[in-house]
Design an enzyme around this catalytic site. Sequence first.
Site, PDB file in Angstrom:
ATOM      1  N   TYR A 113      42.038  64.364  37.317  1.00  0.00           N
ATOM      2  CA  TYR A 113      43.069  63.336  37.202  1.00  0.00           C
ATOM      3  C   TYR A 113      42.694  62.274  36.174  1.00  0.00           C
ATOM      4  CZ  TYR A 113      46.341  65.021  40.660  1.00  0.00           C
ATOM      5  OH  TYR A 113      47.299  65.761  41.305  1.00  0.00           O
ATOM      6  N   GLY A 158      51.965  70.930  41.675  1.00  0.00           N
ATOM      7  CA  GLY A 158      50.827  71.479  40.940  1.00  0.00           C
ATOM      8  C   GLY A 158      49.581  71.580  41.795  1.00  0.00           C
ATOM      9  N   ASP A 159      49.377  70.605  42.676  1.00  0.00           N
ATOM     10  CA  ASP A 159      48.231  70.647  43.582  1.00  0.00           C
ATOM     11  C   ASP A 159      48.346  71.817  44.549  1.00  0.00           C
ATOM     12  OD1 ASP A 159      47.012  68.158  42.645  1.00  0.00           O
ATOM     13  OD2 ASP A 159      48.744  67.188  43.554  1.00  0.00           O
ATOM     14  N   ARG A 160      49.552  72.033  45.077  1.00  0.00           N
ATOM     15  CA  ARG A 160      49.779  73.142  46.000  1.00  0.00           C
ATOM     16  C   ARG A 160      49.548  74.480  45.304  1.00  0.00           C
ATOM     17  NH1 ARG A 160      49.207  74.377  50.969  1.00  0.00           N
ATOM     18  NH2 ARG A 160      47.841  75.792  49.823  1.00  0.00           N
ATOM     19  N   ALA A 207      45.741  75.044  44.680  1.00  0.00           N
ATOM     20  CA  ALA A 207      45.047  75.331  45.933  1.00  0.00           C
ATOM     21  C   ALA A 207      45.317  76.761  46.393  1.00  0.00           C
ATOM     22  CB  ALA A 207      45.490  74.337  47.007  1.00  0.00           C
TER      23      ALA A 207
END
Length: 454
Positions: free
Chosen positions: A137, A251-253, A256
């Site tokens: 980030y 995007g995080d999902r 992961a």
Amino acid sequence: MRITVVGDVLLDVDLAGEATRLCPDAPVPVVDVAEVRRRAGGAGLVARMLAQDGHRVTLVTVLSDDDASLEVEGALGGVRVVAGPSGARTPVKTRVRAGSHPVVRVDEDCSRPEVPGATAGMLKAIEQSEVVVIADYGRGLAANAEIRSLLTTLADDVPIVWDPHPAGAVPVPGVAVVTPNLAEAAKAAGIAAETPAEIEEAGNVLLDRWQSKAVLVTMGERGGLLLGRRDRLPRTIPAPPTAVSDPCGAGDRLAASLAVHLAQGRGVEDAVELAIHEAAGFLGAGGVSSLPERHRPTWRHRRDEDAPGLARRIRAKGGTVVATGGCFDLLHAGHARTLAAARDLGDCLIVCLNSDESVRRIKGEQRPIVSQQDRAELLLALECVDAVMIFEEDTPEACLDELRPDVWVKGGDYQASQLPEAGLVESWGGRCVTVPFHAARSTSVLADALAKVS
């Protein structure tokens, strides 16, 4: 599966309410806030998603000592956090929504700090990974030279998914998949990336520049464009139609889910297709607003913190302090199982360790086989042990009286109430617990076996 998320954490604050009038001072809506949610953002959000899926997750990051950092830690229940000092304040991103409509986002302390250092504990946690997600980030952790060197070494054997940031570090060579979104890919490649041909060109530029095994350019509702080094032919993987009210966290999902599927042995194309569908399902279910609030206090893995200090800090945050004790001479699998079971009972595990002199008085002049400093070091190398406190007495009572754990754990096949420390622990409201004792695995058995081959 040991999943490690490496990256920068933020505090995300969501303010939600209704806007039924304009401000008399300016033509802007007045939002009557009805709900406030605080959650871990950035790499913390990735770790929370994986923990909610039931995976064993370690978050390697840096944390400040400010209130926002404490909020982040409190929202990371179920996640093991291995953190060093950040040297900068925790970024806070506050989103204001009126009904289903975003009104404004306010960012605090989001300037880019100096590249933080990496502690030995952070590097050890990464080294033990079976799959890694880099959630960059732009706060500098992914630029740390020691971390980058270690990731480069791991890339040949461990799946690494790198979620980049426009202000972040360039991915290290050899990672399994880099997942820029369309805007990030265009900026990194220096190409407009608007037409399918331009998007493909940008992906190939990044594939060559980053030397990753694959690049996945995510394109929102259009899915993703996957390019691999072995086969340059692009594969467009569509996303299922989804009604999206808040794209935050997509995007995080995806990163992961992609990491999990790669670690399970799926091919890149299959893993990407599954990850895209799961990201769409996540958004269709409400996105980050669908995640349950977790404010269970968590722990910060700091090897330089003494045991009493750790106990005070965890207790001050409302956490559960667990302690166990013993000689732990010749560490073996039975010890490891007992310690892991003890750690699962709370937010930190402190081992009360008999000193060398204490062991001699109890076990005889031939013991201990391993010195107290080496025994302590071996215990601290276990991911389930947070601190070690060496005591000189024959019993751990003085040690316990200083720590005052909420839970005292011993391995054995007897009742917890029969433990000699039971009365003391219960005097401050603690409880005693026994976990299974593995009789076939003991220091004496191991020492006898070693004697036969010496």
